[in-house]
Design a protein around this motif. Structure first.
Motif, PDB file in Angstrom:
ATOM      1  N   TRP A  35       0.841  -1.203   0.000  1.00  0.00           N
ATOM      2  CA  TRP A  35       0.000   0.000   0.000  1.00  0.00           C
ATOM      3  C   TRP A  35       0.876   1.255   0.000  1.00  0.00           C
ATOM      4  CZ3 TRP A  35      -5.189   0.725  -0.440  1.00  0.00           C
ATOM      5  CH2 TRP A  35      -5.701   1.964  -0.068  1.00  0.00           C
ATOM      6  N   TYR A  36       1.906   1.258   0.849  1.00  0.00           N
ATOM      7  CA  TYR A  36       2.813   2.406   0.930  1.00  0.00           C
ATOM      8  C   TYR A  36       3.521   2.634  -0.403  1.00  0.00           C
ATOM      9  CZ  TYR A  36       6.680   5.373   2.309  1.00  0.00           C
ATOM     10  OH  TYR A  36       7.590   6.401   2.386  1.00  0.00           O
ATOM     11  N   ARG A  37       4.050   1.559  -0.994  1.00  0.00           N
ATOM     12  CA  ARG A  37       4.728   1.689  -2.290  1.00  0.00           C
ATOM     13  C   ARG A  37       3.779   2.218  -3.357  1.00  0.00           C
ATOM     14  NH1 ARG A  37       6.686  -3.234  -0.794  1.00  0.00           N
ATOM     15  NH2 ARG A  37       5.419  -4.317  -2.341  1.00  0.00           N
ATOM     16  N   HIS A  38       2.541   1.715  -3.359  1.00  0.00           N
ATOM     17  CA  HIS A  38       1.559   2.196  -4.329  1.00  0.00           C
ATOM     18  C   HIS A  38       1.323   3.695  -4.149  1.00  0.00           C
ATOM     19  CE1 HIS A  38      -2.045   2.519  -6.779  1.00  0.00           C
ATOM     20  NE2 HIS A  38      -2.631   3.099  -5.747  1.00  0.00           N
ATOM     21  N   CYS A  39       1.158   4.120  -2.914  1.00  0.00           N
ATOM     22  CA  CYS A  39       0.887   5.537  -2.653  1.00  0.00           C
ATOM     23  C   CYS A  39       2.068   6.427  -3.019  1.00  0.00           C
ATOM     24  CB  CYS A  39       0.512   5.740  -1.192  1.00  0.00           C
ATOM     25  SG  CYS A  39      -1.104   5.061  -0.770  1.00  0.00           S
ATOM     26  N   THR A  40       3.269   5.962  -2.760  1.00  0.00           N
ATOM     27  CA  THR A  40       4.446   6.791  -3.085  1.00  0.00           C
ATOM     28  C   THR A  40       4.726   6.815  -4.580  1.00  0.00           C
ATOM     29  OG1 THR A  40       5.959   4.967  -2.629  1.00  0.00           O
ATOM     30  CG2 THR A  40       5.538   6.507  -0.827  1.00  0.00           C
ATOM     31  N   ASP A  41       4.329   5.754  -5.297  1.00  0.00           N
ATOM     32  CA  ASP A  41       4.563   5.691  -6.745  1.00  0.00           C
ATOM     33  C   ASP A  41       3.444   6.351  -7.557  1.00  0.00           C
ATOM     34  OD1 ASP A  41       6.848   4.307  -6.185  1.00  0.00           O
ATOM     35  OD2 ASP A  41       6.029   2.342  -6.729  1.00  0.00           O
ATOM     36  N   SER A  42       2.301   6.548  -6.928  1.00  0.00           N
ATOM     37  CA  SER A  42       1.137   7.072  -7.630  1.00  0.00           C
ATOM     38  C   SER A  42       1.183   8.597  -7.700  1.00  0.00           C
ATOM     39  CB  SER A  42      -0.138   6.632  -6.891  1.00  0.00           C
ATOM     40  OG  SER A  42      -1.255   7.291  -7.407  1.00  0.00           O
ATOM     41  N   MET A  43       0.743   9.135  -8.804  1.00  0.00           N
ATOM     42  CA  MET A  43       0.654  10.600  -8.948  1.00  0.00           C
ATOM     43  C   MET A  43      -0.368  11.180  -7.988  1.00  0.00           C
ATOM     44  SD  MET A  43       2.698  11.677 -11.418  1.00  0.00           S
ATOM     45  CE  MET A  43       1.986  13.129 -12.146  1.00  0.00           C
TER      46      MET A  43
END
Length: 80
Positions: free
Chosen positions: A70-78
């Motif tokens: 979840w954290y990786r998704h949030c940091t990678d997402s615009m």
């Protein structure tokens, strides 16, 4: 982790309530809770004391893994 598992196994709380207790597992919210329980294949209304060490290990690993994902998704997402 082993000390936490031993402490959790002494509790008669429902696992759903225990893992949402921010003093025990800070940062676990509803989505992480649901995904972790699903991935670990555990019913949320079981008592914490009923889970084996292996089940607790599976649950804690699933919670950690989903949190990281979840954290990786949030940091990678615009859009975060």
């Amino acid at each position: 982790t082993q000390a936490a598992v031993q402490a959790f196994r002494m509790s008669d709380e429902l696992i759903v309530d225990l893992i949402m207790d921010q003093s025990r597992l800070p940062g676990v919210g509803n989505i992480i809770k649901c995904e972790g329980l699903f991935e670990a294949r555990l019913h949320p209304l079981r008592r914490a004391s009923e889970l084996s060490e292996e089940e607790w290990g599976r649950l804690l690993a699933a919670l950690r893994e989903f949190s990281d994902k979840w954290y990786r998704h949030c940091t990678d997402s615009m859009n975060g």
